[in-house]
Motif scaffolding. Structure first.
Motif, PDB file in Angstrom:
ATOM      1  N   UNK A 212      -8.588  27.557 -25.748  1.00  0.00           N
ATOM      2  CA  UNK A 212      -9.075  28.483 -26.874  1.00  0.00           C
ATOM      3  C   UNK A 212     -10.168  29.298 -25.798  1.00  0.00           C
ATOM      4  N   UNK A 213     -10.169  30.484 -26.230  1.00  0.00           N
ATOM      5  CA  UNK A 213     -11.187  31.324 -25.627  1.00  0.00           C
ATOM      6  C   UNK A 213     -12.534  31.762 -26.892  1.00  0.00           C
ATOM      7  N   UNK A 214     -13.443  31.649 -26.660  1.00  0.00           N
ATOM      8  CA  UNK A 214     -14.702  31.767 -27.431  1.00  0.00           C
ATOM      9  C   UNK A 214     -15.157  33.369 -27.147  1.00  0.00           C
ATOM     10  N   UNK A 215     -14.943  34.210 -28.034  1.00  0.00           N
ATOM     11  CA  UNK A 215     -15.334  35.581 -27.995  1.00  0.00           C
ATOM     12  C   UNK A 215     -16.750  35.797 -28.009  1.00  0.00           C
ATOM     13  N   UNK A 216     -17.619  34.970 -28.809  1.00  0.00           N
ATOM     14  CA  UNK A 216     -18.950  35.070 -28.807  1.00  0.00           C
ATOM     15  C   UNK A 216     -19.682  34.699 -27.444  1.00  0.00           C
ATOM     16  N   UNK A 217     -18.957  34.282 -26.551  1.00  0.00           N
ATOM     17  CA  UNK A 217     -19.388  34.310 -25.283  1.00  0.00           C
ATOM     18  C   UNK A 217     -18.628  34.861 -24.087  1.00  0.00           C
ATOM     19  N   UNK A 218     -17.886  36.276 -24.419  1.00  0.00           N
ATOM     20  CA  UNK A 218     -16.906  36.798 -23.855  1.00  0.00           C
ATOM     21  C   UNK A 218     -15.860  36.297 -23.167  1.00  0.00           C
ATOM     22  N   UNK A 219     -15.277  35.399 -24.177  1.00  0.00           N
ATOM     23  CA  UNK A 219     -13.975  34.820 -23.981  1.00  0.00           C
ATOM     24  C   UNK A 219     -13.889  33.679 -23.108  1.00  0.00           C
ATOM     25  N   UNK A 220     -14.961  32.962 -23.014  1.00  0.00           N
ATOM     26  CA  UNK A 220     -15.152  31.701 -22.011  1.00  0.00           C
ATOM     27  C   UNK A 220     -14.188  30.606 -22.742  1.00  0.00           C
ATOM     28  N   UNK A 221     -13.332  30.072 -21.931  1.00  0.00           N
ATOM     29  CA  UNK A 221     -12.118  29.060 -22.376  1.00  0.00           C
ATOM     30  C   UNK A 221     -12.829  27.688 -22.513  1.00  0.00           C
ATOM     31  N   UNK A 222     -12.079  26.901 -23.479  1.00  0.00           N
ATOM     32  CA  UNK A 222     -12.342  25.659 -23.532  1.00  0.00           C
ATOM     33  C   UNK A 222     -11.117  24.744 -23.782  1.00  0.00           C
ATOM     34  N   UNK A 223     -11.110  23.563 -23.059  1.00  0.00           N
ATOM     35  CA  UNK A 223      -9.949  22.893 -23.162  1.00  0.00           C
ATOM     36  C   UNK A 223     -10.016  21.807 -24.163  1.00  0.00           C
ATOM     37  N   UNK A 224      -9.074  21.749 -25.242  1.00  0.00           N
ATOM     38  CA  UNK A 224      -9.322  21.003 -26.578  1.00  0.00           C
ATOM     39  C   UNK A 224      -8.274  19.707 -26.648  1.00  0.00           C
ATOM     40  N   UNK A 225      -8.923  18.651 -26.908  1.00  0.00           N
ATOM     41  CA  UNK A 225      -8.195  17.363 -27.018  1.00  0.00           C
ATOM     42  C   UNK A 225      -8.167  16.650 -28.419  1.00  0.00           C
ATOM     43  N   UNK A 226      -7.369  15.655 -28.428  1.00  0.00           N
ATOM     44  CA  UNK A 226      -7.478  14.790 -29.778  1.00  0.00           C
ATOM     45  C   UNK A 226      -7.664  13.260 -29.091  1.00  0.00           C
ATOM     46  N   UNK A 227      -8.639  12.772 -29.643  1.00  0.00           N
ATOM     47  CA  UNK A 227      -8.859  11.298 -29.108  1.00  0.00           C
ATOM     48  C   UNK A 227      -8.922  10.261 -30.267  1.00  0.00           C
ATOM     49  N   UNK A 228      -8.059   9.243 -29.810  1.00  0.00           N
ATOM     50  CA  UNK A 228      -8.243   8.178 -31.345  1.00  0.00           C
ATOM     51  C   UNK A 228      -9.478   7.250 -30.941  1.00  0.00           C
ATOM     52  N   UNK A 229     -10.166   6.801 -32.015  1.00  0.00           N
ATOM     53  CA  UNK A 229     -11.309   5.744 -31.773  1.00  0.00           C
ATOM     54  C   UNK A 229     -10.730   4.508 -32.826  1.00  0.00           C
ATOM     55  N   UNK A 230     -10.902   3.155 -31.983  1.00  0.00           N
ATOM     56  CA  UNK A 230     -10.420   2.064 -32.708  1.00  0.00           C
ATOM     57  C   UNK A 230     -11.530   1.664 -33.504  1.00  0.00           C
ATOM     58  N   UNK A 231     -12.494   2.219 -33.842  1.00  0.00           N
ATOM     59  CA  UNK A 231     -13.791   1.779 -34.691  1.00  0.00           C
ATOM     60  C   UNK A 231     -13.589   2.708 -36.099  1.00  0.00           C
ATOM     61  N   UNK A 232     -14.251   2.208 -37.081  1.00  0.00           N
ATOM     62  CA  UNK A 232     -14.285   2.839 -38.216  1.00  0.00           C
ATOM     63  C   UNK A 232     -15.303   3.884 -38.359  1.00  0.00           C
ATOM     64  N   UNK A 233     -15.324   4.700 -39.408  1.00  0.00           N
ATOM     65  CA  UNK A 233     -16.344   5.580 -39.698  1.00  0.00           C
ATOM     66  C   UNK A 233     -17.761   5.019 -39.795  1.00  0.00           C
TER      67      UNK A 233
END
Length: 304
Positions: A212-233
């Protein structure tokens, strides 16, 4: 659609094995001679306000491509000084215009360092947000997902080089491109460990959700992930309260149940979430929708 963000592409949980990087100098930002002195001035002013600023090297995300389930990230090198001097320059819109005019690419003159972020899911179905400290340079006081940047300097170890060398002094064709992929995936695990204090062994291998690009910082891109955690909240709460190496970067943690994720944009919390974190939520919503479709199709096939 949120005007602060733009989704480059969505990815249905792509594993590291299906991601490749093409690294080359032709993916670096283009130099605009008339603006270079402005970069130095902006950096000098920033350093006056915050002498702790460090001009570290960063990977520049030029573009991306998705074909036959393989994601290709086209990357170059940049630095934090150039990021502040282009993406956060007062005339960033002018740089966009000139890039479009000169190269048919509005981001051509922008530093665009690649960030990373992740939706981290606990074993009992919550995802983690942390409120950024007022002392951080970007999105102070806003809710965020754990994240940061992959670090080119980490590749020096893999190359058998002195870690005190400047990464820019090493020919880019010496970089093992597979190692760049490793560093991108490793970096988000490090950030979760350091910001939330979750042990690495409690975290799954990240799955790519998209860019995704962040338009508040002139389109700066970020690579986004999903990570599972084996611990409870509750276990995560206790670890966060104990504090990790980067505990000073946030002031509190919020846990949002999966059942509330699709309605998060209707909550009071949404307007206090940093732009790139909102993009991460959108990508996560898309990923979960894809999973539901696959599950429903599988159930239908079983019935038939």
């Amino acid at each position: 659609m949120d005007p602060d963000i733009c989704l480059w592409f969505t990815s249905p949980g792509t594993p590291k094995s299906s991601v490749r990087v093409v690294l080359g100098v032709h993916h670096n930002r283009k130099v605009l001679d008339s603006h270079e002195k402005n970069i130095e001035l902006i950096w000098a002013r920033r350093r006056e306000k915050n002498p702790r600023l460090f001009n570290g090297s960063k990977f520049r995300l030029h573009s991306s491509d998705v074909q036959n389930g393989t994601v290709t990230l086209n990357m170059g090198l940049t630095c934090y000084k150039d990021y502040l001097g282009t993406n956060w320059a007062p005339d960033a819109k002018t740089l966009h215009h000139l890039g479009k005019r000169d190269f048919d690419n509005s981001q051509a003159y922008l530093s665009d360092p690649a960030g990373v972020g992740a939706m981290v899911q606990t074993s009992d179905g919550y995802v983690i947000f942390i409120r950024r400290s007022d002392k951080v340079g970007e999105a102070p006081g806003l809710w965020d997902v754990p994240g940061g940047h992959p670090e080119p300097q980490e590749l020096l170890i893999l190359l058998g080089k002195d870690k005190n060398l400047e990464i820019h002094d090493i020919p880019m064709d010496e970089f093992p491109h597979d190692a760049v992929v490793e560093e991108i995936y490793d970096s988000i695990i490090r950030e979760i460990r350091d910001e939330v204090n979750i042990p690495v062994e409690s975290l799954s291998e990240p799955l790519l959700l998209g860019v995704a690009g962040n338009n508040t910082s002139a389109g700066r891109p970020s690579i986004e992930f999903y990570v599972k955690c084996s611990l409870s909240s509750n276990e995560v709460k206790a670890l966060y309260s104990a504090g990790g190496p980067e505990a000073e970067e946030s002031t509190s943690m919020a846990l949002v149940h999966l059942k509330d994720i699709n309605e998060l944009d209707k909550s009071a919390m949404w307007k206090e979430i940093a732009p790139h974190a909102r993009a991460c939520v959108r990508l996560f919503q898309s990923y979960r929708k894809t999973l539901r479709k696959k599950t429903n199709n599988h159930s239908l096939n079983q019935v038939q």
